[in-house]
Motif scaffolding. Structure first.
Motif, PDB file in Angstrom:
ATOM      1  N   GLY A 128       0.856  -1.220   0.140  1.00  0.00           N
ATOM      2  CA  GLY A 128       0.070   0.051  -0.138  1.00  0.00           C
ATOM      3  C   GLY A 128       0.964   1.290   0.017  1.00  0.00           C
ATOM      4  N   GLY A 129       0.300   2.488   0.372  1.00  0.00           N
ATOM      5  CA  GLY A 129       1.028   3.630   0.433  1.00  0.00           C
ATOM      6  C   GLY A 129       2.204   3.675   1.173  1.00  0.00           C
ATOM      7  N   ALA A 130       2.254   3.157   2.272  1.00  0.00           N
ATOM      8  CA  ALA A 130       3.172   3.103   3.348  1.00  0.00           C
ATOM      9  C   ALA A 130       4.343   2.206   2.735  1.00  0.00           C
ATOM     10  CB  ALA A 130       2.992   2.657   4.803  1.00  0.00           C
ATOM     11  N   ALA A 131       3.916   0.988   2.104  1.00  0.00           N
ATOM     12  CA  ALA A 131       5.060  -0.004   1.509  1.00  0.00           C
ATOM     13  C   ALA A 131       5.640   0.910   0.555  1.00  0.00           C
ATOM     14  CB  ALA A 131       4.294  -1.093   1.198  1.00  0.00           C
ATOM     15  N   ARG A 132       4.944   1.651  -0.221  1.00  0.00           N
ATOM     16  CA  ARG A 132       5.641   2.647  -1.543  1.00  0.00           C
ATOM     17  C   ARG A 132       6.778   3.373  -0.836  1.00  0.00           C
ATOM     18  NH1 ARG A 132       3.690   3.080  -6.587  1.00  0.00           N
ATOM     19  NH2 ARG A 132       4.589   4.826  -7.132  1.00  0.00           N
ATOM     20  N   ALA A 133       6.745   4.049   0.117  1.00  0.00           N
ATOM     21  CA  ALA A 133       7.624   4.847   0.717  1.00  0.00           C
ATOM     22  C   ALA A 133       8.732   3.984   1.171  1.00  0.00           C
ATOM     23  CB  ALA A 133       6.889   5.874   1.786  1.00  0.00           C
ATOM     24  N   ILE A 134       8.292   3.086   1.696  1.00  0.00           N
ATOM     25  CA  ILE A 134       9.552   2.101   2.192  1.00  0.00           C
ATOM     26  C   ILE A 134      10.253   1.383   1.058  1.00  0.00           C
ATOM     27  CG2 ILE A 134       9.791  -0.076   3.518  1.00  0.00           C
ATOM     28  CD1 ILE A 134       7.239   0.798   5.120  1.00  0.00           C
ATOM     29  N   VAL A 135       9.723   1.120  -0.071  1.00  0.00           N
ATOM     30  CA  VAL A 135      10.557   0.855  -1.385  1.00  0.00           C
ATOM     31  C   VAL A 135      11.609   1.698  -1.500  1.00  0.00           C
ATOM     32  CG1 VAL A 135      10.243  -0.061  -3.970  1.00  0.00           C
ATOM     33  CG2 VAL A 135       9.097  -1.130  -1.907  1.00  0.00           C
TER      34      VAL A 135
END
Ligand SMILES: NC(=O)c1ccc[n+]([C@@H]2O[C@H](COP(=O)([O-])OP(=O)(O)OC[C@H]3O[C@@H](n4cnc5c(N)ncnc54)[C@H](OP(=O)(O)O)[C@@H]3O)[C@@H](O)[C@H]2O)c1
Length: 272
Positions: A128-135
């Motif tokens: 999701g959105g948070a995972a995108r920032a983490i990638v």
């Protein structure tokens, strides 16, 4: 005149951001206030107009508006462009400027512990959105490989495309396909699993003394994943640390001074 800040989203009544920012204002004696403002999905345009009409000085953006909010920005920083979402907006005389502090907020607790990311093997739950920032964070810090595991395969594949574009080796797996014998340096939970005390889908064998376990779910603090990590002597990073990291960076953007981290942390932990 008192400056007003806000966090917008839906649901918003349990947000801890007002506690954190109001504590910072008290600590530094700033004539500012920070409120939680519920804007339901589909009502963002009207919500922003009302924020502008009260001359909002800045606001945080959370679920479900982080991506849609980009449409209403007059300017955005490089992190917003890369991640495709904003969580921090400043109002510069009616011009809305967007930032994304989730990525650096995520990295802060890792850097504070002096843990190296370069060349590391990462298991990331969520797309999701948070995972995108983490990638984007792991790509920026040159991790060597990232395994994205998510309930909906299609979302994992979409996020894998971004990782590939950023030059990081990536694979996608269902929860059942996670290989128990692989040693990951970082195991990150960026799904909502844990919010309702669900059991983590990560095989217990992956969680050991050489693993850094980072659960970005912050309520409850001790999710099943964190409990497993404690049992197996892993290094633990709590979700509240990311929450504080992104809040401190939003504060810095709005006020141009360092955030009073300890006062913010005390207020946040008092909120649990
Ligand atoms: N600590 C912090 O500062 C911080 C910051 C941001 C977010 N968070 C937390 O991180 C979590 C994700 O936030 P987000 O903004 O990325 O939300 P999001 O964009 O809505 O993504 C939700 C993610 O959770 C997965 N998911 C949801 N329910 C699930 C379930 N029952 N079983 C398995 N997977 C499930 C989704 O999988 P599908 O693709 O299959 O739907 C997706 O990967 C939330 O709990 C949020 O509170 C914490």
């Amino acid at each position: 005149m008192t400056k007003t800040f806000a966090v917008i989203g839906d649901p918003i009544d349990h947000s801890l951001s007002p506690n954190i920012h109001n504590a910072a204002f008290r600590e530094l004696g700033l004539d500012c206030t920070y409120i939680a403002y519920r804007i339901p999905k589909g009502e963002l345009a009207a919500g922003i107009e009302s924020l502008k009409s009260i001359k909002i000085a800045g606001f945080n953006v959370t679920i479900p508006h982080k991506v849609e909010m980009l449409k209403y920005l007059d300017w955005m920083d490089d992190n917003c462009i890369l991640i495709g979402a904003t969580n921090t907006v400043s109002n510069d005389n009616g011009k809305l400027k967007g930032y994304n502090t989730d990525m650096d907020g995520f990295l802060d607790p890792i850097k504070k512990r002096n843990i190296a990311i370069k060349n590391s093997n990462v298991l990331l739950l969520g797309a999701g959105g948070a995972a995108r920032a983490i990638v984007v964070a792991f790509a920026k810090e040159k991790a060597s490989k990232i395994t994205i595991s998510n309930r909906t395969k299609e979302n994992a594949i979409n996020l894998a495309h971004l990782a590939q574009k950023l030059g990081i080796v990536v694979e996608t797996k269902s929860f059942q396909e996670i290989d128990a014998s692989t040693q990951y340096k970082f195991i990150i939970n960026a799904t909502s699993i844990g919010l309702k005390n669900e059991t983590t889908p990560i095989p217990k064998e992956c969680i050991n003394k050489d693993t850094i376990v980072y659960d970005i779910v912050y309520m409850p603090m001790n999710t099943d994943l964190i409990v497993q990590a404690k049992k197996n002597n892993s290094t633990i990073i709590y979700g509240y640390e990311m929450l504080l990291g992104q809040a401190a960076r939003s504060f810095q953007i709005w006020h141009g001074i360092d955030a009073p981290y300890d006062a913010m942390k005390k207020a946040l932990l008092g909120g649990f």
